[in-house]
Design an enzyme around this catalytic site. Sequence first.
Site, PDB file in Angstrom:
ATOM      1  N   HIS A   1       6.565  14.136  -4.684  1.00 43.20           N
ATOM      2  CA  HIS A   1       6.036  13.178  -3.706  1.00 43.20           C
ATOM      3  C   HIS A   1       6.704  13.534  -2.375  1.00 43.20           C
ATOM      4  CE1 HIS A   1       4.309   9.731  -1.999  1.00 43.20           C
ATOM      5  NE2 HIS A   1       4.640   8.801  -2.861  1.00 43.20           N
TER       6      HIS A   1
ATOM      7  N   ARG B   1      -3.681  12.042  -3.752  1.00 44.95           N
ATOM      8  CA  ARG B   1      -2.757  11.604  -4.804  1.00 44.95           C
ATOM      9  C   ARG B   1      -3.489  11.729  -6.130  1.00 44.95           C
ATOM     10  NH1 ARG B   1       0.753   6.125  -5.252  1.00 44.95           N
ATOM     11  NH2 ARG B   1       2.083   7.426  -3.982  1.00 44.95           N
TER      12      ARG B   1
ATOM     13  N   LYS C   1     -19.855  11.560 -12.653  1.00 48.63           N
ATOM     14  CA  LYS C   1     -21.057  12.187 -13.228  1.00 48.63           C
ATOM     15  C   LYS C   1     -20.732  13.548 -13.828  1.00 48.63           C
ATOM     16  CE  LYS C   1     -23.842  10.479  -9.356  1.00 48.63           C
ATOM     17  NZ  LYS C   1     -24.657  11.040  -8.268  1.00 48.63           N
TER      18      LYS C   1
ATOM     19  N   ARG D   1       1.349   1.448  -0.332  1.00 49.93           N
ATOM     20  CA  ARG D   1       2.070   1.955   0.844  1.00 49.93           C
ATOM     21  C   ARG D   1       1.671   3.354   1.252  1.00 49.93           C
ATOM     22  NH1 ARG D   1       5.092  -2.031  -1.384  1.00 49.93           N
ATOM     23  NH2 ARG D   1       4.238  -1.098  -3.252  1.00 49.93           N
ATOM     24  N   THR D   2       1.584   4.252   0.267  1.00 53.20           N
ATOM     25  CA  THR D   2       1.314   5.646   0.624  1.00 53.20           C
ATOM     26  C   THR D   2      -0.086   5.763   1.227  1.00 53.20           C
ATOM     27  OG1 THR D   2       2.756   6.299  -1.172  1.00 53.20           O
ATOM     28  CG2 THR D   2       1.378   8.019  -0.232  1.00 53.20           C
TER      29      THR D   2
HETATM   30  C1  NCD Z   1       6.169   5.647  -5.745  1.00 48.38           C
HETATM   31  C2  NCD Z   1       5.176   6.598  -6.387  1.00 48.38           C
HETATM   32  O1  NCD Z   1       3.966   6.408  -6.307  1.00 48.38           O
HETATM   33  O2  NCD Z   1       5.658   7.577  -6.952  1.00 48.38           O
HETATM   34  N1  NCD Z   1       5.544   4.736  -4.885  1.00 48.38           N
HETATM   35  C3  NCD Z   1       5.338   5.103  -3.581  1.00 48.38           C
HETATM   36  O3  NCD Z   1       4.629   6.039  -3.297  1.00 48.38           O
HETATM   37  N2  NCD Z   1       5.992   4.411  -2.638  1.00 48.38           N
HETATM   38  C4  NCD Z   1       7.104   5.014  -6.701  1.00 48.38           C
HETATM   39  C5  NCD Z   1       6.572   4.212  -7.842  1.00 48.38           C
HETATM   40  O4  NCD Z   1       5.373   4.069  -8.051  1.00 48.38           O
HETATM   41  O5  NCD Z   1       7.418   3.670  -8.567  1.00 48.38           O
END
Ligand code: NCD
Length: 358
Positions: A172, A139, A118, A89-90
């Site tokens: 997040h 991320r 590398k 999703r993100t």
């Molecule tokens: C969350 C995350 O990555 O922290 N997912 C997300 O971004 N929607 C929650 C999770 O992984 O449980």
Amino acid sequence: MAKLTEIGWEEFSGLSLDEKSPYLARCEGDGLPYHTLFAQQFDRPLLERLCALANRIRFINKSKEGALYLKSVLAHKRAMLYFSQPSSRTFLSHLAACQILGITTGSVRDAATSSEFKGESKEDSIRTFSSYFDMIIMRSPEQGLAEKMAWELSNSDRPIPILNAGSGKDQHPTQALLDIYTLIRSFENKGGVDGRMVVFCGDLLRGRTVRSLSYLLTNFNDVKQVFIAPKELQVSDDVIAILKKKGVRYEISDDLKAGVKAADAVYMTRIQDEWDSTKGASAKIETSHFKFGAEELKLLKPDGCIMHPLPRRDEIATCCDRDPRAMYWRQMRNGMWIRAALIAATFGYERAIMDCGY
Ligand code: NCD
């Protein structure tokens, strides 16, 4: 104005989040972040501004003419999606947000396919990306890495913004934005978010979405936060310390049914067992009382919300999915709009969108 170019990394990294925030601002007085790294950068006026912009983008995008206008707004920009941790999703909602605004994108989703494999340092990788792109959405499993990269870039000859799409167990911020946007929309004609009770349930210790959302909720008046989890996974002391400092009402509990009865929103989370130090450690924790099913659904207020950042396992039973109070599907779509708003605002196009004729 505080600038990242005027402070060394050691000194900056030693500051509290509140002290760091001014260094991450876009420009003097406009209140917007340049680098978006943590929830502490957002106050209520800014949250309301971004939600208004997200609503505007959503509306403009409904007509073909409007959608084509939006696609022209940032057609001169490129963004890099640098995800070294799993994501559906993100990743996709940031990608779709960029597409709405006409931004061209590139991506690395696995460090094994980049030169990091590398032996290249992350600092060098980021500088490489900044040579080709105008924003990095990243991320990482490493807490604090997005901050370090933001400092590195601001001190390079290609200072471009970093958007934190999840940093370790820590933060997040864009998920918290979409959660707040969902709460604001859910309670829009029902008296608003102030005075509500939000129940968090599941792995509150290692869930970064909980940490960021708990902070954002402190921007609202008299919102009570209830943390329901097995004791091994209860929310950490630093989150509670913030609530105490801000005079926010909170409760620690292990009684989900009682929590659901009193709640306006129930925010379920998955057990984050990828962080287990010994394999299988989470499986030994008794979690059966921390699941939302048919019985909990009966206890929830008629205008209550069930939320989840997703992905879920079995902490919300599928029998809840068609209930109008199940907000987790809407959260996903809201994420695309609020991320488009944040990206547009970061590039300085808030007014161009708010004031356009569509
Ligand atoms: C969350 C995350 O990555 O922290 N997912 C997300 O971004 N929607 C929650 C999770 O992984 O449980």
